[in-house]
Design a protein around this motif. Structure first.
Motif, PDB file in Angstrom:
ATOM      1  N   VAL A   1       0.835  -1.204   0.000  1.00 50.42           N
ATOM      2  CA  VAL A   1       0.000   0.000   0.000  1.00 50.42           C
ATOM      3  C   VAL A   1       0.873   1.258   0.000  1.00 50.42           C
ATOM      4  N   SER A   2       1.936   1.266   0.827  1.00 50.04           N
ATOM      5  CA  SER A   2       2.779   2.461   0.905  1.00 50.04           C
ATOM      6  C   SER A   2       3.560   2.682  -0.388  1.00 50.04           C
ATOM      7  N   ILE A   3       3.982   1.604  -1.058  1.00 56.18           N
ATOM      8  CA  ILE A   3       4.676   1.757  -2.341  1.00 56.18           C
ATOM      9  C   ILE A   3       3.734   2.341  -3.390  1.00 56.18           C
ATOM     10  N   ALA A   4       2.497   1.866  -3.416  1.00 54.50           N
ATOM     11  CA  ALA A   4       1.517   2.420  -4.351  1.00 54.50           C
ATOM     12  C   ALA A   4       1.296   3.907  -4.079  1.00 54.50           C
ATOM     13  N   GLY A   5       1.200   4.273  -2.795  1.00 55.89           N
ATOM     14  CA  GLY A   5       1.017   5.677  -2.440  1.00 55.89           C
ATOM     15  C   GLY A   5       2.207   6.520  -2.828  1.00 55.89           C
ATOM     16  N   SER A   6       3.418   6.020  -2.560  1.00 51.97           N
ATOM     17  CA  SER A   6       4.625   6.765  -2.913  1.00 51.97           C
ATOM     18  C   SER A   6       4.736   6.954  -4.422  1.00 51.97           C
ATOM     19  N   THR A   7       4.399   5.910  -5.172  1.00 53.40           N
ATOM     20  CA  THR A   7       4.463   6.002  -6.631  1.00 53.40           C
ATOM     21  C   THR A   7       3.473   7.031  -7.162  1.00 53.40           C
ATOM     22  N   ALA A   8       2.270   7.023  -6.600  1.00 52.10           N
ATOM     23  CA  ALA A   8       1.255   7.984  -7.036  1.00 52.10           C
ATOM     24  C   ALA A   8       1.720   9.420  -6.790  1.00 52.10           C
ATOM     25  N   SER A   9       2.301   9.679  -5.626  1.00 52.11           N
ATOM     26  CA  SER A   9       2.760  11.037  -5.337  1.00 52.11           C
ATOM     27  C   SER A   9       3.984  11.398  -6.170  1.00 52.11           C
ATOM     28  N   THR A  10       4.845  10.411  -6.455  1.00 58.09           N
ATOM     29  CA  THR A  10       6.017  10.667  -7.297  1.00 58.09           C
ATOM     30  C   THR A  10       5.597  11.093  -8.699  1.00 58.09           C
TER      31      THR A  10
ATOM     32  N   ALA B   1      -4.506  17.785  -4.755  1.00 59.60           N
ATOM     33  CA  ALA B   1      -4.075  17.267  -3.456  1.00 59.60           C
ATOM     34  C   ALA B   1      -4.340  15.771  -3.289  1.00 59.60           C
ATOM     35  N   LEU B   2      -5.178  15.191  -4.156  1.00 58.81           N
ATOM     36  CA  LEU B   2      -5.614  13.806  -3.934  1.00 58.81           C
ATOM     37  C   LEU B   2      -4.475  12.785  -3.933  1.00 58.81           C
ATOM     38  N   PRO B   3      -3.484  12.856  -4.854  1.00 62.92           N
ATOM     39  CA  PRO B   3      -2.396  11.856  -4.797  1.00 62.92           C
ATOM     40  C   PRO B   3      -1.638  11.889  -3.479  1.00 62.92           C
ATOM     41  N   PHE B   4      -1.496  13.081  -2.914  1.00 60.17           N
ATOM     42  CA  PHE B   4      -0.741  13.221  -1.670  1.00 60.17           C
ATOM     43  C   PHE B   4      -1.589  12.812  -0.458  1.00 60.17           C
ATOM     44  N   LEU B   5      -2.894  12.978  -0.563  1.00 59.97           N
ATOM     45  CA  LEU B   5      -3.777  12.457   0.476  1.00 59.97           C
ATOM     46  C   LEU B   5      -3.734  10.931   0.476  1.00 59.97           C
ATOM     47  N   PHE B   6      -3.756  10.337  -0.706  1.00 56.56           N
ATOM     48  CA  PHE B   6      -3.637   8.887  -0.815  1.00 56.56           C
ATOM     49  C   PHE B   6      -2.297   8.414  -0.255  1.00 56.56           C
ATOM     50  N   ASP B   7      -1.231   9.167  -0.540  1.00 60.50           N
ATOM     51  CA  ASP B   7       0.094   8.832  -0.034  1.00 60.50           C
ATOM     52  C   ASP B   7       0.109   8.862   1.494  1.00 60.50           C
TER      53      ASP B   7
END
Length: 422
Positions: free
Chosen positions: A22-31, A169-175
């Motif tokens: 989950v955290s890798i998916a979040g980090s990738t989305a914010s990247t 802001a949504l990708p960073f909220l998901f992150d």
């Protein structure tokens, strides 16, 4: 620990695996979202490049000192603090964006902090795996970890763009939420991330500075692992340069940006399939065969890429290169984790990461210069020749030829397999 029990029934491993996914998916989305956000805030491509550089810089300078932390302090606690601070950083981007007070300085600082803590988190999680699973399931666990990383990255990449399209802001909220999920899963894990006596916080230790070189010293004294690390560095030079060359060749062959995206997506799928096949290959192929065979397969595929002028064949050959990568990674990582003393795991992993990761920017620079001054055809020929020479060197290396292969791990389908002795 018995190897009878499938890893899906290993509660602690499943918690670590799922939380990290989950955290890798979040980090990738914010990247993915960071350059889009910087462009939206500043309108400057140079600023977007600066933000990306800040996030990647820790990969070049922090693996070794992070390895010292992973060996010196409690790994689970380190991972928890990394999740908490990274989550707060992502949440600060959300808050500043909503309030209309977001600045380039904040984006760069958050990226730098998140990238630094991600290095520590990844090394600590990797070093913990041998203490959460039986030795006979280690290859299977590493294969699943490879699949987790590649699958989560494949999911997070398009998700970052979609979420950013809905709201900045949504990708960073998901992150931020993904780091919360990772922290909760860590809190639920019962087993220790270190062996008893190897992680006693507060216990007098050797000063940190001399420990920086301990991982390199130990790695260099292991003939096979030393050879494998140098081979990884050499092949990473090729892979990063080849990535640029494949993009340029694809455009030369008339591929649209969308088609190039599909080609890279197929390559990513090849990597995911390779990670799922890695455990199967490890049980059936001697380590020596994997190490030598992978390099020759890469050499043949590089020659094919240099010769082809068909876009579909190019995509197939490139996807096969990605397929082989996880099989090599899992085989070598299994040997390294099995033979490294637990109190040195972090530093040895850090040394390996520096050798392999440090070759990537060099390969990118070399590939760009070759493409600019020598042209696509010459660049591809040089890269293929380099891979042939590297494969020959690995095949002739005494530590690889004399490698005594351990007994294969038990097949997960075998209900009463005996554990492989350490």
């Amino acid at each position: 620990m018995s190897t009878d029990r499938p890893l899906r029934h290993n509660r602690d491993f499943v918690l670590l695996w799922s939380g990290s996914a989950v955290s890798i998916a979040g980090s990738t989305a914010s990247t993915v979202a960071v350059p889009l956000l910087v462009l939206a805030v500043t309108g400057s491509a140079g600023a977007a490049g600066l933000a990306g550089f800040a996030a990647l810089l820790p990969l070049l300078v922090l693996p070794v000192p992070a390895g010292v932390l992973v060996d010196r302090y409690d790994r689970k606690r380190l991972m928890l603090w990394c999740d908490v601070v990274r989550g707060l950083g992502a949440a600060s981007i959300v808050l500043a964006s909503v309030l209309g007070r977001l600045t380039l300085t904040q984006i760069v600082l958050v990226g730098l902090v998140e990238g630094s803590l991600s290095v520590v988190h990844e090394l600590a999680g990797h070093a913990a795996v041998p203490n959460l699973v039986p030795d006979g399931r280690l290859t299977e666990a590493l294969s699943l970890a490879e699949a987790r990383e590649r699958g989560a990255t494949m999911l997070g990449t398009p998700l970052g763009g979609v979420l950013f399209g809905l709201a900045r802001a949504l990708p960073f909220l998901f992150d931020a939420v993904s780091y919360l999920v990772s922290a909760v899963t860590l809190l639920l894990i019962r087993k220790d991330f270190q062996r008893p006596g190897d992680a006693a916080p507060g216990q007098p230790r050797e000063p940190a500075l001399p420990q920086l070189a301990a991982g390199f010293r130990w790695l260099w004294r292991q003939p096979f692992l030393r050879t494998a690390s140098l081979a990884v560095a050499g092949s990473n030079l090729l892979f990063r340069a080849l990535f640029l060359a494949v993009l340029v060749l694809s455009r030369t062959l008339g591929a649209s940006p969308a088609a190039i995206g599909v080609l890279l997506g197929v390559a990513g799928a090849g990597g995911l399939l390779g990670s799922l096949a890695a455990s199967w290959c490890q049980r059936r192929l001697p380590l020596r065969t994997v190490v030598i065979g992978a390099n020759w397969v890469w050499a043949v595929l590089a020659l094919g890429i240099a010769a082809t002028r068909d876009l579909y064949l190019l995509g197939a050959l490139y996807a096969l290169m990605w397929f082989v990568g996880p099989i090599w990674n899992v085989a070598v990582a299994t040997q390294q984790l099995r033979t490294t003393p637990d109190h040195l795991q972090g530093r040895v992993l850090g040394a390996s990461a520096l050798l392999s990761g440090g070759a990537l920017p060099i390969g990118s620079l070399a590939g760009g210069l070759l493409l600019q001054y020598a042209g696509t055809a010459t660049t591809l020929a040089v890269l293929a020749g380099w891979m042939v020479l590297l494969a020959a060197a690995v095949s002739l290396a005494a530590p690889v030829r004399r490698l005594a292969d351990p007994r294969p791990e038990p097949d997960p389908e075998t209900p009463h397999a005996l554990p492989t002795p350490r």
